[in-house]
Design a protein around this motif. Structure first.
Motif, PDB file in Angstrom:
ATOM      1  N   LEU A 193      -8.874   0.223 -34.574  1.00  0.00           N
ATOM      2  CA  LEU A 193      -7.926   1.121 -33.915  1.00  0.00           C
ATOM      3  C   LEU A 193      -7.628   0.639 -32.498  1.00  0.00           C
ATOM      4  CD1 LEU A 193      -6.161   3.622 -34.042  1.00  0.00           C
ATOM      5  CD2 LEU A 193      -8.181   5.005 -33.466  1.00  0.00           C
ATOM      6  N   GLN A 194      -8.648   0.202 -31.773  1.00  0.00           N
ATOM      7  CA  GLN A 194      -8.431  -0.344 -30.427  1.00  0.00           C
ATOM      8  C   GLN A 194      -7.508  -1.554 -30.469  1.00  0.00           C
ATOM      9  OE1 GLN A 194     -12.533  -0.937 -29.130  1.00  0.00           O
ATOM     10  NE2 GLN A 194     -12.224   0.554 -27.497  1.00  0.00           N
ATOM     11  N   GLU A 195      -7.712  -2.432 -31.429  1.00  0.00           N
ATOM     12  CA  GLU A 195      -6.864  -3.623 -31.561  1.00  0.00           C
ATOM     13  C   GLU A 195      -5.421  -3.227 -31.858  1.00  0.00           C
ATOM     14  OE1 GLU A 195      -5.568  -7.544 -31.597  1.00  0.00           O
ATOM     15  OE2 GLU A 195      -7.371  -6.660 -30.749  1.00  0.00           O
ATOM     16  N   ALA A 196      -5.231  -2.261 -32.739  1.00  0.00           N
ATOM     17  CA  ALA A 196      -3.876  -1.781 -33.053  1.00  0.00           C
ATOM     18  C   ALA A 196      -3.217  -1.197 -31.819  1.00  0.00           C
ATOM     19  CB  ALA A 196      -3.929  -0.749 -34.179  1.00  0.00           C
ATOM     20  N   ILE A 197      -3.940  -0.388 -31.090  1.00  0.00           N
ATOM     21  CA  ILE A 197      -3.395   0.231 -29.874  1.00  0.00           C
ATOM     22  C   ILE A 197      -3.041  -0.848 -28.858  1.00  0.00           C
ATOM     23  CG2 ILE A 197      -3.990   1.689 -27.894  1.00  0.00           C
ATOM     24  CD1 ILE A 197      -5.572   3.465 -29.950  1.00  0.00           C
ATOM     25  N   LYS A 198      -3.875  -1.870 -28.736  1.00  0.00           N
ATOM     26  CA  LYS A 198      -3.595  -2.966 -27.809  1.00  0.00           C
ATOM     27  C   LYS A 198      -2.313  -3.697 -28.210  1.00  0.00           C
ATOM     28  CE  LYS A 198      -5.309  -7.419 -26.157  1.00  0.00           C
ATOM     29  NZ  LYS A 198      -3.991  -7.991 -26.245  1.00  0.00           N
ATOM     30  N   ILE A 199      -2.174  -4.027 -29.479  1.00  0.00           N
ATOM     31  CA  ILE A 199      -0.970  -4.713 -29.967  1.00  0.00           C
ATOM     32  C   ILE A 199       0.264  -3.859 -29.672  1.00  0.00           C
ATOM     33  CG2 ILE A 199       0.277  -5.392 -32.074  1.00  0.00           C
ATOM     34  CD1 ILE A 199      -2.497  -6.340 -33.169  1.00  0.00           C
ATOM     35  N   LEU A 200       0.172  -2.575 -29.950  1.00  0.00           N
ATOM     36  CA  LEU A 200       1.312  -1.688 -29.717  1.00  0.00           C
ATOM     37  C   LEU A 200       1.614  -1.519 -28.227  1.00  0.00           C
ATOM     38  CD1 LEU A 200       0.514   0.865 -32.538  1.00  0.00           C
ATOM     39  CD2 LEU A 200       2.520  -0.654 -32.432  1.00  0.00           C
ATOM     40  N   LYS A 201       0.596  -1.488 -27.381  1.00  0.00           N
ATOM     41  CA  LYS A 201       0.830  -1.409 -25.925  1.00  0.00           C
ATOM     42  C   LYS A 201       1.519  -2.679 -25.436  1.00  0.00           C
ATOM     43  CE  LYS A 201      -2.616   1.860 -24.310  1.00  0.00           C
ATOM     44  NZ  LYS A 201      -3.865   2.062 -23.587  1.00  0.00           N
ATOM     45  N   ASP A 202       1.081  -3.835 -25.932  1.00  0.00           N
ATOM     46  CA  ASP A 202       1.722  -5.097 -25.557  1.00  0.00           C
ATOM     47  C   ASP A 202       3.190  -5.098 -25.992  1.00  0.00           C
ATOM     48  OD1 ASP A 202      -0.697  -5.940 -24.512  1.00  0.00           O
ATOM     49  OD2 ASP A 202      -1.164  -7.286 -26.200  1.00  0.00           O
ATOM     50  N   GLN A 203       3.457  -4.601 -27.190  1.00  0.00           N
ATOM     51  CA  GLN A 203       4.838  -4.522 -27.671  1.00  0.00           C
ATOM     52  C   GLN A 203       5.652  -3.537 -26.836  1.00  0.00           C
ATOM     53  OE1 GLN A 203       4.676  -3.639 -31.861  1.00  0.00           O
ATOM     54  NE2 GLN A 203       4.102  -5.717 -32.393  1.00  0.00           N
ATOM     55  N   GLN A 204       5.020  -2.459 -26.429  1.00  0.00           N
ATOM     56  CA  GLN A 204       5.715  -1.473 -25.608  1.00  0.00           C
ATOM     57  C   GLN A 204       6.120  -2.097 -24.264  1.00  0.00           C
ATOM     58  OE1 GLN A 204       3.654   2.224 -25.038  1.00  0.00           O
ATOM     59  NE2 GLN A 204       5.160   2.984 -23.586  1.00  0.00           N
ATOM     60  N   ARG A 205       5.225  -2.861 -23.674  1.00  0.00           N
ATOM     61  CA  ARG A 205       5.552  -3.525 -22.404  1.00  0.00           C
ATOM     62  C   ARG A 205       6.739  -4.466 -22.569  1.00  0.00           C
ATOM     63  NH1 ARG A 205       0.263  -4.934 -22.242  1.00  0.00           N
ATOM     64  NH2 ARG A 205      -0.962  -3.160 -21.656  1.00  0.00           N
ATOM     65  N   LEU A 206       6.754  -5.211 -23.663  1.00  0.00           N
ATOM     66  CA  LEU A 206       7.885  -6.108 -23.936  1.00  0.00           C
ATOM     67  C   LEU A 206       9.173  -5.309 -24.137  1.00  0.00           C
ATOM     68  CD1 LEU A 206       6.276  -8.689 -26.404  1.00  0.00           C
ATOM     69  CD2 LEU A 206       6.985  -9.099 -24.035  1.00  0.00           C
ATOM     70  N   ALA A 207       9.076  -4.204 -24.855  1.00  0.00           N
ATOM     71  CA  ALA A 207      10.250  -3.364 -25.100  1.00  0.00           C
ATOM     72  C   ALA A 207      10.784  -2.773 -23.797  1.00  0.00           C
ATOM     73  CB  ALA A 207       9.916  -2.257 -26.089  1.00  0.00           C
ATOM     74  N   GLU A 208       9.877  -2.353 -22.926  1.00  0.00           N
ATOM     75  CA  GLU A 208      10.301  -1.778 -21.642  1.00  0.00           C
ATOM     76  C   GLU A 208      11.015  -2.818 -20.788  1.00  0.00           C
ATOM     77  OE1 GLU A 208       6.537  -0.412 -20.210  1.00  0.00           O
ATOM     78  OE2 GLU A 208       6.783   1.588 -21.096  1.00  0.00           O
ATOM     79  N   LEU A 209      10.543  -4.051 -20.810  1.00  0.00           N
ATOM     80  CA  LEU A 209      11.173  -5.115 -20.026  1.00  0.00           C
ATOM     81  C   LEU A 209      12.515  -5.531 -20.611  1.00  0.00           C
ATOM     82  CD1 LEU A 209       8.090  -7.424 -19.378  1.00  0.00           C
ATOM     83  CD2 LEU A 209       9.251  -5.962 -17.709  1.00  0.00           C
ATOM     84  N   ASP A 210      12.563  -5.559 -21.914  1.00  0.00           N
ATOM     85  CA  ASP A 210      13.734  -6.085 -22.598  1.00  0.00           C
ATOM     86  C   ASP A 210      14.811  -5.026 -22.841  1.00  0.00           C
ATOM     87  OD1 ASP A 210      15.172  -8.152 -23.800  1.00  0.00           O
ATOM     88  OD2 ASP A 210      14.426  -7.614 -25.784  1.00  0.00           O
ATOM     89  N   HIS A 211      14.408  -3.905 -23.359  1.00  0.00           N
ATOM     90  CA  HIS A 211      15.376  -2.879 -23.769  1.00  0.00           C
ATOM     91  C   HIS A 211      14.828  -1.497 -23.453  1.00  0.00           C
ATOM     92  CE1 HIS A 211      17.683  -5.873 -25.943  1.00  0.00           C
ATOM     93  NE2 HIS A 211      16.590  -6.256 -26.547  1.00  0.00           N
ATOM     94  N   ASP A 212      14.858  -1.107 -22.225  1.00  0.00           N
ATOM     95  CA  ASP A 212      14.299   0.184 -21.836  1.00  0.00           C
ATOM     96  C   ASP A 212      14.907   1.344 -22.638  1.00  0.00           C
ATOM     97  OD1 ASP A 212      12.538   1.722 -20.189  1.00  0.00           O
ATOM     98  OD2 ASP A 212      14.325   2.424 -19.116  1.00  0.00           O
ATOM     99  N   GLN A 213      16.166   1.198 -23.058  1.00  0.00           N
ATOM    100  CA  GLN A 213      16.811   2.279 -23.798  1.00  0.00           C
ATOM    101  C   GLN A 213      16.242   2.452 -25.210  1.00  0.00           C
ATOM    102  OE1 GLN A 213      18.203  -0.625 -23.039  1.00  0.00           O
ATOM    103  NE2 GLN A 213      19.645  -1.308 -24.588  1.00  0.00           N
TER     104      GLN A 213
END
Length: 176
Positions: free
Chosen positions: A86-106
């Protein structure tokens, strides 16, 4: 309780995770769902026209309708979820969220739903993130045989930082 409030120092009861998912799903409103739908439709322009309609239907049906499923899930789930997984999944999703925020905040409305769906299908439903029958290029689909799920692109996408293949329970389809 939210997912971030779960004690990950030990294995997590499935029911605890479901309760947290239900709480977070309760914060998703119609505007979030509409924004996610628009995002999915825009992204589908990159999908081959020959299976775009099937792709759209599979994504919209399985993805967006899962929010309703999470909210209305009255089952009680026994068992524990590996805190490490679960920690690994949350980490992967947090990393993806950071990329999404930088790339496409909308697209954060989409990501909020995507995150919940990914955790729900993987850890509560014990299903692959993409539903059985989900089409992929070349006419390949997610399959299930004897209780095992198979994905045609798992191996080629497992290191893609924008993919959830590292979380998904499906195995690589060897027939591809």
């Amino acid at each position: 309780m939210l997912i971030k409030d779960i004690d990950l120092s030990k294995n997590v009861p499935k029911q605890t995770l479901l309760d947290a998912l239900k709480c977070e799903a309760g914060t998703i409103n119609i505007t979030d769902i509409m924004a996610a739908f628009v995002h999915l439709k825009k992204e589908s322009i990159y999908v081959q026209a020959s299976y775009r309609e099937e792709f759209d239907h599979a994504y919209i049906q399985s993805f967006l309708m899962r929010i309703k499923e999470i909210r209305n899930n009255k089952k009680h789930y026994d068992g524990l979820i590996s805190a490490d997984e679960l920690q690994e999944a949350i980490k992967i999703l947090k990393d993806q969220q950071r990329l999404a925020e930088l790339d496409h905040d909308q697209h954060m409305n989409f990501f909020k739903i995507y995150r919940l769906i990914t955790i729900y299908t993987t850890f509560i439903m014990d299903e692959p993130v993409h539903p059985v029958g989900m089409p992929f290029p070349g006419g390949f689909k997610i399959k299930q045989k004897k209780g095992v799920y198979y994905c045609p692109v798992k191996e080629s996408q497992k290191d893609n930082p924008g993919a959830v293949c590292g979380i998904c329970i499906a195995e690589q389809d060897q027939d591809v």
